[in-house]
Design a protein around this motif. Structure first.
Motif, PDB file in Angstrom:
ATOM      1  N   PRO A  36      49.091 -50.823-139.844  1.00  0.00           N
ATOM      2  CA  PRO A  36      48.810 -50.586-141.268  1.00  0.00           C
ATOM      3  C   PRO A  36      47.958 -49.201-141.280  1.00  0.00           C
ATOM      4  N   PHE A  37      47.979 -48.755-142.380  1.00  0.00           N
ATOM      5  CA  PHE A  37      47.542 -47.162-142.535  1.00  0.00           C
ATOM      6  C   PHE A  37      46.265 -47.118-142.243  1.00  0.00           C
ATOM      7  N   GLU A  38      45.150 -47.832-142.692  1.00  0.00           N
ATOM      8  CA  GLU A  38      43.796 -47.992-142.276  1.00  0.00           C
ATOM      9  C   GLU A  38      43.469 -48.201-140.939  1.00  0.00           C
ATOM     10  N   GLU A  39      44.138 -49.118-140.294  1.00  0.00           N
ATOM     11  CA  GLU A  39      43.967 -49.104-138.925  1.00  0.00           C
ATOM     12  C   GLU A  39      44.552 -48.035-137.909  1.00  0.00           C
ATOM     13  N   PHE A  40      45.705 -47.612-138.370  1.00  0.00           N
ATOM     14  CA  PHE A  40      45.949 -46.426-137.726  1.00  0.00           C
ATOM     15  C   PHE A  40      44.956 -45.212-137.870  1.00  0.00           C
ATOM     16  N   ILE A  41      44.499 -45.045-138.939  1.00  0.00           N
ATOM     17  CA  ILE A  41      43.918 -43.828-139.191  1.00  0.00           C
ATOM     18  C   ILE A  41      42.445 -44.176-138.511  1.00  0.00           C
ATOM     19  N   ILE A  42      41.715 -45.285-138.917  1.00  0.00           N
ATOM     20  CA  ILE A  42      40.561 -45.555-138.325  1.00  0.00           C
ATOM     21  C   ILE A  42      40.349 -45.841-136.823  1.00  0.00           C
ATOM     22  N   LYS A  43      41.448 -46.612-136.361  1.00  0.00           N
ATOM     23  CA  LYS A  43      41.423 -46.874-134.916  1.00  0.00           C
ATOM     24  C   LYS A  43      41.986 -45.875-133.971  1.00  0.00           C
ATOM     25  N   HIS A  44      42.797 -45.118-134.259  1.00  0.00           N
ATOM     26  CA  HIS A  44      43.688 -44.180-133.503  1.00  0.00           C
ATOM     27  C   HIS A  44      43.506 -42.901-133.777  1.00  0.00           C
ATOM     28  N   PHE A  45      43.740 -42.430-135.063  1.00  0.00           N
ATOM     29  CA  PHE A  45      43.879 -40.948-135.445  1.00  0.00           C
ATOM     30  C   PHE A  45      42.578 -40.559-135.410  1.00  0.00           C
ATOM     31  N   ILE A  46      41.483 -40.801-136.006  1.00  0.00           N
ATOM     32  CA  ILE A  46      40.249 -40.383-136.120  1.00  0.00           C
ATOM     33  C   ILE A  46      39.699 -40.247-134.817  1.00  0.00           C
ATOM     34  N   PRO A  47      39.547 -41.291-134.046  1.00  0.00           N
ATOM     35  CA  PRO A  47      38.979 -41.106-132.635  1.00  0.00           C
ATOM     36  C   PRO A  47      39.880 -39.894-131.787  1.00  0.00           C
ATOM     37  N   GLY A  48      41.049 -39.877-131.906  1.00  0.00           N
ATOM     38  CA  GLY A  48      42.123 -38.906-131.259  1.00  0.00           C
ATOM     39  C   GLY A  48      41.570 -37.366-131.615  1.00  0.00           C
ATOM     40  N   LEU A  49      41.721 -37.578-132.891  1.00  0.00           N
ATOM     41  CA  LEU A  49      41.277 -36.074-133.224  1.00  0.00           C
ATOM     42  C   LEU A  49      39.829 -35.606-133.057  1.00  0.00           C
ATOM     43  N   LYS A  50      39.028 -36.486-133.150  1.00  0.00           N
ATOM     44  CA  LYS A  50      37.507 -36.136-132.749  1.00  0.00           C
ATOM     45  C   LYS A  50      37.364 -35.846-131.260  1.00  0.00           C
ATOM     46  N   THR A  51      37.924 -36.427-130.320  1.00  0.00           N
ATOM     47  CA  THR A  51      38.057 -36.218-129.105  1.00  0.00           C
ATOM     48  C   THR A  51      38.866 -34.574-128.634  1.00  0.00           C
ATOM     49  N   SER A  52      39.711 -34.693-129.425  1.00  0.00           N
ATOM     50  CA  SER A  52      40.812 -33.440-129.269  1.00  0.00           C
ATOM     51  C   SER A  52      39.740 -32.139-129.523  1.00  0.00           C
ATOM     52  N   ILE A  53      39.411 -32.351-130.754  1.00  0.00           N
ATOM     53  CA  ILE A  53      38.417 -31.188-131.477  1.00  0.00           C
ATOM     54  C   ILE A  53      37.177 -30.836-130.371  1.00  0.00           C
ATOM     55  N   GLU A  54      36.661 -31.881-129.808  1.00  0.00           N
ATOM     56  CA  GLU A  54      35.460 -31.670-128.880  1.00  0.00           C
ATOM     57  C   GLU A  54      35.659 -31.207-127.623  1.00  0.00           C
TER      58      GLU A  54
END
Length: 159
Positions: free
Chosen positions: A46-64
């Protein structure tokens, strides 16, 4: 030649037997291994689960990993800055007062997307379509293209 009586007896050399197959085993009775059920792809969640559990943590780690601090990153269901219209947005604020919004027109990762960029606490000055030519949207693709866009803006990387 001897005179032989014809025989009515038919001898069978090959016997055919019907063995009923039991589900999950072969003729010898050993279980047949079933194919493991593949878990759903992360992009099928589901969209929210994908964004909150996968995309946001992955993007944050990649930026940092590029040496840039992520001050705030979250999913918002609200009105898109500048152009208006209700949508889902991943809002991210990084160091040096830089912010961006990755906007999804629908609650689906394959929906039309735009990215908005703003510096120095001003309103976004750049509004662009995002991933418009891609047939398939995956987690690594989303993350890499956001990083590519931020690098093009000279916000991350060795510029």
């Amino acid at each position: 030649m001897e005179n032989k009586k014809p025989t009515n007896k038919i001898e069978s050399i090959n016997k055919v037997t019907n063995v009923e197959s039991t589900s999950g085993s072969n003729v010898e009775g050993t279980p047949i291994p079933k194919k493991p059920v593949k878990p759903p792809k992360v992009e099928d969640k589901p969209f929210e689960e994908f964004i909150i559990k996968h995309f946001i943590p992955g993007l944050k780690t990649s930026i940092e990993q590029t040496g840039v601090s992520v001050l705030n990153i979250k999913l918002i269901d609200g009105i898109r800055p500048v152009v208006g219209g209700k949508c889902w947005m991943v809002f991210c604020e990084i160091s040096e007062q830089r912010r961006f919004w990755l906007c999804f027109n629908k609650e689906v990762i394959t929906s039309d997307k735009t990215i908005l960029l703003a510096e120095s606490n001003s309103d976004p000055s750049i509004v662009e379509s995002f991933l418009i030519d891609e047939k398939k949207t995956t987690l690594p693709l989303l993350i890499s293209r956001v990083l590519q866009r931020l690098n093009g803006q000279k916000w991350i990387g060795a510029n």
